[in-house]
Design a protein around this motif. Structure first.
Motif, short mmCIF file in Angstrom:
data_model
loop_
_atom_site.label_atom_id
_atom_site.label_comp_id
_atom_site.label_asym_id
_atom_site.label_seq_id
_atom_site.Cartn_x
_atom_site.Cartn_y
_atom_site.Cartn_z
N MET A 5 -2.58 -1.37 2.09
CA MET A 5 -1.84 -0.56 1.14
C MET A 5 -0.61 -1.34 0.69
SD MET A 5 0.02 3.16 1.75
CE MET A 5 -1.46 3.89 2.35
N SER A 6 -0.40 -1.43 -0.60
CA SER A 6 0.75 -2.16 -1.11
C SER A 6 2.01 -1.29 -1.01
CB SER A 6 0.53 -2.55 -2.57
OG SER A 6 0.61 -1.41 -3.39
N ARG A 7 3.15 -1.95 -1.09
CA ARG A 7 4.42 -1.23 -1.03
C ARG A 7 4.51 -0.20 -2.14
NH1 ARG A 7 10.55 -3.55 -1.62
NH2 ARG A 7 11.33 -1.69 -2.59
N SER A 8 4.11 -0.56 -3.36
CA SER A 8 4.20 0.38 -4.46
C SER A 8 3.28 1.57 -4.26
CB SER A 8 3.92 -0.31 -5.80
OG SER A 8 2.63 -0.87 -5.79
N ASP A 9 2.09 1.34 -3.69
CA ASP A 9 1.18 2.46 -3.40
C ASP A 9 1.78 3.36 -2.32
OD1 ASP A 9 -0.69 1.58 -5.21
OD2 ASP A 9 -1.92 0.56 -3.71
N ALA A 10 2.34 2.77 -1.28
CA ALA A 10 2.88 3.53 -0.16
C ALA A 10 4.10 4.35 -0.55
CB ALA A 10 3.24 2.59 0.98
N LEU A 11 4.84 3.89 -1.56
CA LEU A 11 6.07 4.58 -1.95
C LEU A 11 5.96 5.26 -3.30
CD1 LEU A 11 8.70 1.90 -0.83
CD2 LEU A 11 7.80 3.84 0.47
N SER A 12 4.75 5.48 -3.81
CA SER A 12 4.62 6.05 -5.14
C SER A 12 4.56 7.57 -5.14
CB SER A 12 3.40 5.48 -5.85
OG SER A 12 2.23 5.85 -5.15
N VAL A 13 3.77 8.17 -4.29
CA VAL A 13 3.61 9.62 -4.27
C VAL A 13 3.49 10.07 -2.83
CG1 VAL A 13 2.18 11.56 -4.99
CG2 VAL A 13 2.44 9.61 -6.50
N GLY A 14 4.16 11.16 -2.48
CA GLY A 14 3.99 11.72 -1.15
C GLY A 14 5.28 11.84 -0.37
N PHE A 15 5.12 11.85 0.93
CA PHE A 15 6.21 12.10 1.86
C PHE A 15 6.22 11.02 2.93
CE2 PHE A 15 6.86 13.84 6.14
CZ PHE A 15 8.18 14.20 6.06
N ARG A 16 7.39 10.49 3.24
CA ARG A 16 7.53 9.50 4.30
C ARG A 16 8.82 9.76 5.07
NH1 ARG A 16 3.58 6.30 3.62
NH2 ARG A 16 3.87 5.12 5.51
N VAL A 17 8.80 9.40 6.34
CA VAL A 17 9.99 9.47 7.17
C VAL A 17 10.52 8.05 7.32
CG1 VAL A 17 10.89 10.02 9.45
CG2 VAL A 17 9.17 11.49 8.41
N GLY A 18 11.82 7.88 7.14
CA GLY A 18 12.42 6.56 7.27
C GLY A 18 13.83 6.66 7.83
N PHE A 19 14.54 5.55 7.77
CA PHE A 19 15.89 5.47 8.31
C PHE A 19 16.80 4.83 7.26
CE2 PHE A 19 12.92 5.53 11.76
CZ PHE A 19 13.48 6.46 12.62
N ILE A 20 17.99 5.38 7.09
CA ILE A 20 18.93 4.86 6.11
C ILE A 20 19.26 3.40 6.44
CG2 ILE A 20 21.28 5.05 5.18
CD1 ILE A 20 19.54 7.32 4.25
N SER A 21 19.06 2.54 5.45
CA SER A 21 19.36 1.12 5.58
C SER A 21 20.75 0.82 5.02
CB SER A 21 18.30 0.31 4.85
OG SER A 21 18.63 -1.03 4.83
#
Length: 72
Positions: free
Chosen positions: A1-17
Motif C-alpha cells: 500500500m502506498s503512502r497516498s493510498d494509506a492516507l487518502s480515505v479512512g481512519f488512522r491512529v498516529g502520534f503528533i510529530s
C-alpha cells in the motif's frame, strides 16, 4: 500500500510529530505504516469557529485519531 493510498480515505491512529500553532495544524507519524511515514500538515478540529472560538494544541508525542475524507 502506498503512502497516498494509506492516507487518502479512512481512519488512522498516529502520534503528533510536530505542530504549527499559527496555522492550527499538526504533522502526524503513523508507525504502523513504517518509521518514516509522516503526514503533511493536517488541520486540527476545534470547537466553535467564530468570535468565541476555543484554542488548544496537542503536545508532540500525543496519540491522535485522524480522519481522511479523500478531498485533499
Amino acid at each position: 500500500m502506498s503512502r497516498s493510498d494509506a492516507l487518502s480515505v479512512g481512519f488512522r491512529v498516529g502520534f503528533i510529530s510536530s505542530i504549527n500553532p499559527t496555522k492550527h495544524t499538526a504533522k502526524v507519524k503513523f508507525p504502523d505504516l513504517g518509521e518514516d511515514v509522516v503526514s503533511h500538515d493536517l488541520q486540527i478540529l476545534r470547537r466553535r469557529s467564530r468570535g468565541d472560538r476555543e484554542y488548544w494544541m496537542y503536545d508532540e508525542g500525543e496519540e491522535v485519531w485522524c480522519f481522511f475524507v479523500g478531498h485533499g
